[in-house]
Motif scaffolding. Structure first.
Motif, PDB file in Angstrom:
ATOM      1  N   VAL A 100      39.231  52.108 -24.291  1.00  0.00           N
ATOM      2  CA  VAL A 100      38.232  52.820 -23.238  1.00  0.00           C
ATOM      3  C   VAL A 100      39.203  52.290 -21.649  1.00  0.00           C
ATOM      4  N   GLU A 101      39.964  51.763 -22.052  1.00  0.00           N
ATOM      5  CA  GLU A 101      41.357  51.151 -20.753  1.00  0.00           C
ATOM      6  C   GLU A 101      42.164  52.018 -20.762  1.00  0.00           C
ATOM      7  N   ARG A 102      42.473  53.421 -21.577  1.00  0.00           N
ATOM      8  CA  ARG A 102      43.087  54.114 -21.321  1.00  0.00           C
ATOM      9  C   ARG A 102      42.526  54.932 -19.972  1.00  0.00           C
ATOM     10  N   LEU A 103      41.210  55.473 -20.638  1.00  0.00           N
ATOM     11  CA  LEU A 103      40.925  56.588 -20.039  1.00  0.00           C
ATOM     12  C   LEU A 103      40.000  56.267 -18.566  1.00  0.00           C
ATOM     13  N   VAL A 104      40.260  54.599 -18.344  1.00  0.00           N
ATOM     14  CA  VAL A 104      39.952  54.124 -16.804  1.00  0.00           C
ATOM     15  C   VAL A 104      41.310  54.354 -16.351  1.00  0.00           C
ATOM     16  N   GLY A 105      42.114  53.948 -17.319  1.00  0.00           N
ATOM     17  CA  GLY A 105      43.906  54.229 -16.401  1.00  0.00           C
ATOM     18  C   GLY A 105      43.986  55.863 -15.567  1.00  0.00           C
TER      19      GLY A 105
END
Length: 263
Positions: free
Chosen positions: A195-200
């Protein structure tokens, strides 16, 4: 305000809202709904927040509504208070669905009833491999009360939706990727990093562009094709006057990263 039933956290440009009633499978209460709205207020007021992430604590994402508080009320007040609570849940769902910032559901575990309805209001959904999703209302002689009967058929089609409604079964998240409800399924331990990668990936995009694209897609689904196409044309004309569009074109021509302002 001080939160007791959610945990709020900033990770990069993501505002995380974590339901924090693990012993009760993160079921919704009047207090939790109020805190959720307050957390949304803060996330919307912060221009550094590009996306909002909703997740759970423990083995559940959310198992629906917790109506135990009704038992503490005089019998003649229960129907009114239940109606008020369900209306507050419905309004929270509507608000989440219409937020001008992308909403990502991070499904860490069980999502049923109101939990499934909460996911239906998210723009993107990433799920842990062990997560199981379903409606569940039929198991208790109940009806969906948070918009599930409207949103689920539009999301996955009426035949698949009716199966989940009628059987009350919980199915692995992986089975709902092809149906269009879940974007990605990852190993349990990798959920938050995914999810953090997606936000990135969203972090270097124009906040104004994301908001307008979300509106075009959602509104377009409810309109005749020709009306939706005209709306896109009108929105494009309006967007041409924005700083972000001019900045994006300038950055492309100058071979540099754009510095968007969301205006």
């Amino acid at each position: 305000m001080e939160f007791t039933e959610i945990v709020q956290e900033r990770r990069g440009r993501g505002a995380w809202i974590r339901l924090a009633r693990p012993k009760a499978l993160n079921t919704l209460t009047p207090t939790l709904v109020g805190e959720f709205n307050a957390a949304l207020d803060q996330a919307l007021a912060d221009p550094a927040v590009i996306a909002i992430v909703v997740t759970g604590t423990g083995r559940a994402f959310c198992a629906g509504a917790d109506l135990k508080f009704l038992n503490e009320l005089p019998e003649d007040q229960r129907n009114r208070r239940m109606a008020e609570f369900l209306e507050s849940v419905l309004q929270l769902m509507l608000r989440l669905e219409k937020l001008p910032k992308p909403v990502i559901g991070a499904v860490n575990g069980l999502a049923t009833g109101g939990g499934m309805e909460l996911l239906l209001c998210c723009d993107l959904v990433v799920a842990a491999g062990s997560a199981r999703l379903g409606d569940g209302h039929a198991n208790f002689g109940l009806l969906p009360g948070g918009g599930g009967s409207v949103r689920l058929p539009r999301k996955i089609g009426p035949t698949r939706a009716k199966y989940l409604f009628f059987t009350g079964e919980l199915v692995p998240a992986a089975e709902l990727v092809a149906a269009g409800l879940v974007n990605e399924v990852v190993e349990d331990a990798a959920l938050e990093q995914a999810v953090e990668r997606l936000v990135g990936k969203l972090s270097n995009k124009s906040p104004l562009g994301l908001a307008r694209m979300k509106t075009l897609v959602d509104d377009g689904l409810e309109q005749p094709r020709e009306v939706a196409l005209r709306a896109e044309l009108v929105a494009g004309g309006l967007h041409a006057h924005s700083f972000d569009m001019r900045e994006g074109i300038a950055a492309f021509n100058e071979k540099r990263s754009p510095q968007f302002r969301g205006v």
